[in-house]
Write a protein that holds these residues in place. Structure first.
Motif, PDB file in Angstrom:
ATOM      1  N   GLN A 127       6.220  17.119   0.216  1.00 54.65           N
ATOM      2  CA  GLN A 127       5.214  16.139  -0.181  1.00 54.65           C
ATOM      3  C   GLN A 127       5.906  14.972  -0.874  1.00 54.65           C
ATOM      4  N   VAL A 128       5.559  13.754  -0.465  1.00 54.99           N
ATOM      5  CA  VAL A 128       6.110  12.538  -1.059  1.00 54.99           C
ATOM      6  C   VAL A 128       4.980  11.526  -1.240  1.00 54.99           C
ATOM      7  N   VAL A 129       5.231  10.545  -2.084  1.00 55.08           N
ATOM      8  CA  VAL A 129       4.393   9.355  -2.134  1.00 55.08           C
ATOM      9  C   VAL A 129       5.228   8.261  -1.492  1.00 55.08           C
ATOM     10  N   LEU A 130       4.686   7.648  -0.457  1.00 56.31           N
ATOM     11  CA  LEU A 130       5.389   6.637   0.319  1.00 56.31           C
ATOM     12  C   LEU A 130       4.710   5.290   0.111  1.00 56.31           C
ATOM     13  N   MET A 131       5.466   4.324  -0.382  1.00 52.82           N
ATOM     14  CA  MET A 131       4.972   2.958  -0.596  1.00 52.82           C
ATOM     15  C   MET A 131       5.695   2.015   0.357  1.00 52.82           C
ATOM     16  N   ARG A 132       4.920   1.116   0.956  1.00 54.44           N
ATOM     17  CA  ARG A 132       5.548   0.046   1.751  1.00 54.44           C
ATOM     18  C   ARG A 132       5.673  -1.149   0.820  1.00 54.44           C
ATOM     19  N   GLU A 133       6.904  -1.460   0.434  1.00 53.26           N
ATOM     20  CA  GLU A 133       7.153  -2.549  -0.509  1.00 53.26           C
ATOM     21  C   GLU A 133       7.333  -3.901   0.186  1.00 53.26           C
ATOM     22  N   GLY A 134       7.649  -3.879   1.459  1.00 59.07           N
ATOM     23  CA  GLY A 134       7.855  -5.104   2.224  1.00 59.07           C
ATOM     24  C   GLY A 134       7.849  -4.769   3.699  1.00 59.07           C
ATOM     25  N   ASP A 135       7.992  -5.772   4.545  1.00 60.36           N
ATOM     26  CA  ASP A 135       7.993  -5.536   5.994  1.00 60.36           C
ATOM     27  C   ASP A 135       9.016  -4.483   6.402  1.00 60.36           C
ATOM     28  N   ARG A 136      10.176  -4.533   5.769  1.00 57.19           N
ATOM     29  CA  ARG A 136      11.270  -3.617   6.128  1.00 57.19           C
ATOM     30  C   ARG A 136      11.800  -2.874   4.913  1.00 57.19           C
ATOM     31  N   GLN A 137      10.884  -2.555   3.976  1.00 53.01           N
ATOM     32  CA  GLN A 137      11.325  -1.857   2.768  1.00 53.01           C
ATOM     33  C   GLN A 137      10.262  -0.858   2.319  1.00 53.01           C
ATOM     34  N   PHE A 138      10.704   0.377   2.069  1.00 51.00           N
ATOM     35  CA  PHE A 138       9.831   1.463   1.648  1.00 51.00           C
ATOM     36  C   PHE A 138      10.408   2.149   0.424  1.00 51.00           C
ATOM     37  N   ARG A 139       9.528   2.759  -0.367  1.00 55.86           N
ATOM     38  CA  ARG A 139       9.949   3.601  -1.485  1.00 55.86           C
ATOM     39  C   ARG A 139       9.325   4.972  -1.313  1.00 55.86           C
ATOM     40  N   LEU A 140      10.165   6.001  -1.390  1.00 58.48           N
ATOM     41  CA  LEU A 140       9.710   7.391  -1.357  1.00 58.48           C
ATOM     42  C   LEU A 140       9.828   7.955  -2.766  1.00 58.48           C
ATOM     43  N   ASP A 141       8.741   8.462  -3.315  1.00 57.89           N
ATOM     44  CA  ASP A 141       8.788   9.196  -4.575  1.00 57.89           C
ATOM     45  C   ASP A 141       8.721  10.663  -4.227  1.00 57.89           C
ATOM     46  N   VAL A 142       9.762  11.398  -4.607  1.00 55.15           N
ATOM     47  CA  VAL A 142       9.889  12.796  -4.210  1.00 55.15           C
ATOM     48  C   VAL A 142      10.218  13.643  -5.440  1.00 55.15           C
ATOM     49  N   TRP A 143       9.687  14.849  -5.454  1.00 52.01           N
ATOM     50  CA  TRP A 143      10.002  15.753  -6.563  1.00 52.01           C
ATOM     51  C   TRP A 143      11.508  15.945  -6.616  1.00 52.01           C
ATOM     52  N   ARG A 144      12.029  15.909  -7.809  1.00 49.74           N
ATOM     53  CA  ARG A 144      13.472  16.001  -8.050  1.00 49.74           C
ATOM     54  C   ARG A 144      14.104  17.207  -7.341  1.00 49.74           C
ATOM     55  N   CYS A 169       0.845  -1.198   0.000  1.00 49.09           N
ATOM     56  CA  CYS A 169       0.000   0.000   0.000  1.00 49.09           C
ATOM     57  C   CYS A 169       0.880   1.247   0.000  1.00 49.09           C
ATOM     58  N   GLY A 170       0.271   2.366  -0.335  1.00 48.72           N
ATOM     59  CA  GLY A 170       1.010   3.618  -0.373  1.00 48.72           C
ATOM     60  C   GLY A 170       0.115   4.797  -0.063  1.00 48.72           C
ATOM     61  N   VAL A 171       0.742   5.914   0.265  1.00 50.16           N
ATOM     62  CA  VAL A 171       0.015   7.128   0.629  1.00 50.16           C
ATOM     63  C   VAL A 171       0.780   8.356   0.159  1.00 50.16           C
ATOM     64  N   ARG A 172       0.040   9.409  -0.065  1.00 46.95           N
ATOM     65  CA  ARG A 172       0.654  10.716  -0.248  1.00 46.95           C
ATOM     66  C   ARG A 172       0.774  11.300   1.149  1.00 46.95           C
ATOM     67  N   THR A 173       1.966  11.746   1.509  1.00 43.14           N
ATOM     68  CA  THR A 173       2.209  12.254   2.852  1.00 43.14           C
ATOM     69  C   THR A 173       3.291  13.320   2.778  1.00 43.14           C
ATOM     70  N   ILE A 174       3.832  13.690   3.934  1.00 39.01           N
ATOM     71  CA  ILE A 174       4.957  14.615   3.945  1.00 39.01           C
ATOM     72  C   ILE A 174       6.145  13.967   4.619  1.00 39.01           C
ATOM     73  N   PHE A 175       7.311  14.402   4.218  1.00 40.33           N
ATOM     74  CA  PHE A 175       8.567  14.001   4.841  1.00 40.33           C
ATOM     75  C   PHE A 175       9.253  15.306   5.178  1.00 40.33           C
ATOM     76  N   ASP A 176       9.338  15.621   6.468  1.00 41.60           N
ATOM     77  CA  ASP A 176       9.719  16.946   6.937  1.00 41.60           C
ATOM     78  C   ASP A 176       8.669  17.903   6.378  1.00 41.60           C
ATOM     79  N   SER A 177       8.999  18.738   5.439  1.00 46.66           N
ATOM     80  CA  SER A 177       8.010  19.662   4.865  1.00 46.66           C
ATOM     81  C   SER A 177       7.757  19.378   3.392  1.00 46.66           C
TER      82      SER A 177
END
Length: 170
Positions: free
Chosen positions: A132-149, A122-130
């Protein structure tokens, strides 16, 4: 405790922002070859292509760069039957993978969400510090952050500082 979490920038991937009315999702799903997720935060995958539902009428489609034309053409072909908006956002974002035993804790240093409640796949649009990112949980101990370049240096810097703190035992 040994710090075993890694932060890595992933190769460039194809990304599309897809917007459409609910009644058009059946035709679009058929054209893509897999069902678009129906619940916000839910993801679907077929081979190397995936879709994450970000909002009531919005999906993030991802694929290898060489498959962008395939997605674009399949959705162009179905447009008369299922009106939609498809925007190529491949060059706008980069992906950062955080994986390892303390991945959840490391991300929690700058993300206000309760990551323990984010299910694998699953994934969500959220914030990281200030940022906006899209955060996906790819596994129990693995995440992907999609962040504007343009915000990537800030996010990577925060992650580097947090890693250094974890490594030093702070």
């Amino acid at each position: 405790m040994t710090f075993t979490t890694t932060v890595e920038t992933l190769p460039t991937m194809g990304r599309y922002n897809l917007r459409c009315k609910r009644e058009n999702t059946v035709a679009l799903s058929k054209s893509l070859g897999f069902d678009l997720p129906s619940s916000i935060g839910e993801a679907a995958r077929s081979g190397t292509q995936s879709a994450l539902k970000l909002g009531p009428d919005e999906w993030l489609l991802t694929c290898p760069m060489e498959e962008r034309a395939t997605i674009r053409q399949s959705l162009t072909d179905v447009y008369p039957e299922a009106v939609h908006s498809l925007t190529d956002i491949s060059s706008r974002e980069i992906s950062i993978r955080v994986s390892g035993d303390q991945a959840e804790e490391l991300l929690s240093t700058s993300c206000p969400r309760n990551l323990a409640k984010l299910s694998t796949g699953c994934g969500v649009r959220t914030i990281f510090d200030s940022v906006q990112v899209v955060l996906m949980r790819e596994g129990d101990r693995q995440f992907r952050l999609d962040v504007w370049r343009s915000f990537a240096p800030h996010v990577l810097g925060l992650l580097a500082v947090a890693c250094a703190e974890f490594e030093s035992g702070l």
